[in-house]
Design a protein around this motif. Structure first.
Motif, mmCIF file in Angstrom:
data_model
loop_
_atom_site.group_PDB
_atom_site.id
_atom_site.type_symbol
_atom_site.label_atom_id
_atom_site.label_comp_id
_atom_site.label_asym_id
_atom_site.label_seq_id
_atom_site.Cartn_x
_atom_site.Cartn_y
_atom_site.Cartn_z
ATOM 1 N N GLY A 1 -10.331 20.397 -1.045
ATOM 2 C CA GLY A 1 -9.280 20.214 -2.022
ATOM 3 C C GLY A 1 -9.745 19.685 -3.362
ATOM 4 N N THR A 2 -8.895 19.858 -4.344
ATOM 5 C CA THR A 2 -9.063 19.252 -5.665
ATOM 6 C C THR A 2 -7.904 18.301 -5.868
ATOM 7 N N ARG A 3 -8.234 17.030 -6.094
ATOM 8 C CA ARG A 3 -7.163 16.054 -6.341
ATOM 9 C C ARG A 3 -6.902 15.997 -7.832
ATOM 10 N N LEU A 4 -5.716 16.434 -8.209
ATOM 11 C CA LEU A 4 -5.319 16.452 -9.619
ATOM 12 C C LEU A 4 -4.371 15.299 -9.897
ATOM 13 N N THR A 5 -4.705 14.522 -10.891
ATOM 14 C CA THR A 5 -3.823 13.446 -11.343
ATOM 15 C C THR A 5 -3.402 13.747 -12.772
ATOM 16 N N VAL A 6 -2.097 13.764 -13.002
ATOM 17 C CA VAL A 6 -1.565 14.011 -14.338
ATOM 18 C C VAL A 6 -0.994 12.693 -14.878
ATOM 19 N N VAL A 7 -1.490 12.273 -16.034
ATOM 20 C CA VAL A 7 -1.050 10.983 -16.601
ATOM 21 C C VAL A 7 -0.307 11.203 -17.928
ATOM 22 N N VAL B 1 -2.794 25.939 -13.850
ATOM 23 C CA VAL B 1 -1.494 25.319 -14.074
ATOM 24 C C VAL B 1 -1.400 25.007 -15.564
ATOM 25 N N SER B 2 -0.387 25.558 -16.203
ATOM 26 C CA SER B 2 -0.213 25.314 -17.636
ATOM 27 C C SER B 2 0.867 24.254 -17.854
ATOM 28 N N THR B 3 0.867 23.665 -19.023
ATOM 29 C CA THR B 3 1.876 22.672 -19.415
ATOM 30 C C THR B 3 2.113 21.668 -18.276
ATOM 31 N N LEU B 4 1.073 20.947 -17.938
ATOM 32 C CA LEU B 4 1.120 20.033 -16.796
ATOM 33 C C LEU B 4 2.240 19.010 -16.908
ATOM 34 N N GLU B 5 2.847 18.731 -15.759
ATOM 35 C CA GLU B 5 3.887 17.700 -15.649
ATOM 36 C C GLU B 5 3.394 16.632 -14.680
ATOM 37 N N LEU B 6 3.986 15.424 -14.783
ATOM 38 C CA LEU B 6 3.573 14.341 -13.891
ATOM 39 C C LEU B 6 3.697 14.746 -12.428
ATOM 40 N N GLY B 7 4.748 15.510 -12.106
ATOM 41 C CA GLY B 7 5.001 15.941 -10.737
ATOM 42 C C GLY B 7 3.981 16.918 -10.190
ATOM 43 N N ASP B 8 3.075 17.397 -11.039
ATOM 44 C CA ASP B 8 2.026 18.310 -10.564
ATOM 45 C C ASP B 8 0.867 17.555 -9.927
ATOM 46 N N SER B 9 0.890 16.236 -10.022
ATOM 47 C CA SER B 9 -0.152 15.433 -9.386
ATOM 48 C C SER B 9 -0.112 15.678 -7.888
ATOM 49 N N ALA B 10 -1.214 16.112 -7.330
ATOM 50 C CA ALA B 10 -1.241 16.500 -5.925
ATOM 51 C C ALA B 10 -2.666 16.846 -5.523
ATOM 52 N N GLN C 1 -14.414 24.004 -3.087
ATOM 53 C CA GLN C 1 -13.461 23.847 -4.184
ATOM 54 C C GLN C 1 -14.060 22.936 -5.248
ATOM 55 N N THR C 2 -13.914 23.344 -6.475
ATOM 56 C CA THR C 2 -14.381 22.523 -7.591
ATOM 57 C C THR C 2 -13.319 22.481 -8.683
ATOM 58 N N PRO C 3 -13.228 21.356 -9.413
ATOM 59 C CA PRO C 3 -13.891 20.092 -9.103
ATOM 60 C C PRO C 3 -13.189 19.370 -7.962
ATOM 61 N N ARG C 4 -13.730 18.291 -7.475
ATOM 62 C CA ARG C 4 -13.075 17.521 -6.419
ATOM 63 C C ARG C 4 -11.961 16.639 -6.972
ATOM 64 N N TYR C 5 -12.185 16.109 -8.139
ATOM 65 C CA TYR C 5 -11.200 15.226 -8.768
ATOM 66 C C TYR C 5 -11.028 15.623 -10.233
ATOM 67 N N LEU C 6 -9.792 15.443 -10.708
ATOM 68 C CA LEU C 6 -9.473 15.842 -12.069
ATOM 69 C C LEU C 6 -8.355 14.952 -12.590
ATOM 70 N N ILE C 7 -8.504 14.453 -13.802
ATOM 71 C CA ILE C 7 -7.426 13.708 -14.445
ATOM 72 C C ILE C 7 -7.082 14.431 -15.738
ATOM 73 N N LYS C 8 -5.801 14.765 -15.883
ATOM 74 C CA LYS C 8 -5.347 15.493 -17.061
ATOM 75 C C LYS C 8 -4.128 14.787 -17.644
ATOM 76 N N THR C 9 -3.828 15.123 -18.877
ATOM 77 C CA THR C 9 -2.678 14.560 -19.573
ATOM 78 C C THR C 9 -1.517 15.555 -19.528
ATOM 79 N N ARG C 10 -0.317 15.046 -19.494
ATOM 80 C CA ARG C 10 0.876 15.908 -19.549
ATOM 81 C C ARG C 10 0.772 16.918 -20.683
ATOM 82 N N GLY C 11 1.150 18.133 -20.410
ATOM 83 C CA GLY C 11 1.127 19.176 -21.426
ATOM 84 C C GLY C 11 -0.160 19.990 -21.453
#
Lengths: 110, 114
Positions: free
Chosen positions: B108-114, B78-87, B6-16
């Motif tokens: 897994g890919t750890r997604l953090t939405v800020v 995943v489009s229009t990211l929400e904070l609750g999508d962090s997982a 799975q790629t990437p392993r870690y990801l940080i994205k902004t809401r929306g």
């Protein structure tokens, strides 16, 4: 109410202890029952699976399914520190999606 | 034998924003399933693809979508990211014949939405 319930723990036991992990479920249509082990920062790995009721043994691990009580168990004999992980039960009706419990965190201390 | 990648392993994205995650199954495996794992809900099924067709779908909003290519590699979007999508988003592959037995998960890919 969730379809599969699992006590999150954490469960802390000394090395050499017998560990009992359990799940209850509500859907009587489940036929396949599995246990996965998940180490920190890793994906789950399949430990054991059972079809319908009964017991299955593999080394230090024994899986039990009691469909009449809608209850499944995983026993770990002679537990080792390397068994420290999160244990997830999972089940399905047939060739269907897996429904997972939330996992029980187990810590085995030397 | 290579496992599920799975790629990437870690990801940080902004809401929306939107995000695309990738999964390469074990060679010869034709079924790819996606799960979302959070501390409160555990693993929840998103969808399953077999031979480029979606075969099963979980109860997630339409913002979550996926696809599978002819080489069995899969992506989820995943489009229009929400904070609750962090997982932690997990991909699992199997031969596909006995779908639910013999899943092999990626890390897994750890997604953090800020």
């Amino acid at each position: 109410q969730k379809e599969v319930e699992q006590d999150p723990g954490p469960l802390s036991v000394p090395e050499g202890a017998i560990v009992s992990l359990n799940c209850t479920y509500s859907n009587s249509a489940f036929q396949y029952f599995m246990w996965y082990r998940q180490y920190s920062r890793k994906g789950p790995e399949l430990l054991m699976y059972t079809y319908s009721s009964g017991n299955k043994e593999d080394g230090r691990f024994t899986a039990q399914v009691d469909k009449s009580s809608k209850y499944i168990s995983l026993f770990i004999r002679d537990s080792q520190p390397s068994d420290s992980a999160t244990y997830l039960c999972a089940m399905s009706r047939d060739t269907d999606k897996l429904i997972f419990g939330t996992g029980t965190r187990l810590q085995v201390f030397p | 034998k290579a496992g599920v990648t799975q790629t990437p392993r870690y990801l940080i994205k902004t809401r929306g924003q939107q995000v695309t995650l990738s999964c390469s199954p074990i060679s010869g495996h034709r079924s790819v399933s996606w799960y979302q794992q959070t501390p409160g809900q555990g693993l929840q099924f998103l969808f399953e693809y077999f031979s480029e067709t979606q075969r099963n779908k979980g109860n997630f909003p339409g913002r979550f979508s996926g696809r599978q290519f002819s080489n069995s590699r899969s992506e989820m979007n995943v489009s229009t990211l929400e904070l609750g999508d962090s997982a932690l988003y997990l991909c699992a592959s199997s031969l596909g014949g006995t779908q639910t037995i013999g899943y092999t998960f990626g890390s897994g890919t750890r997604l953090t939405v800020v």
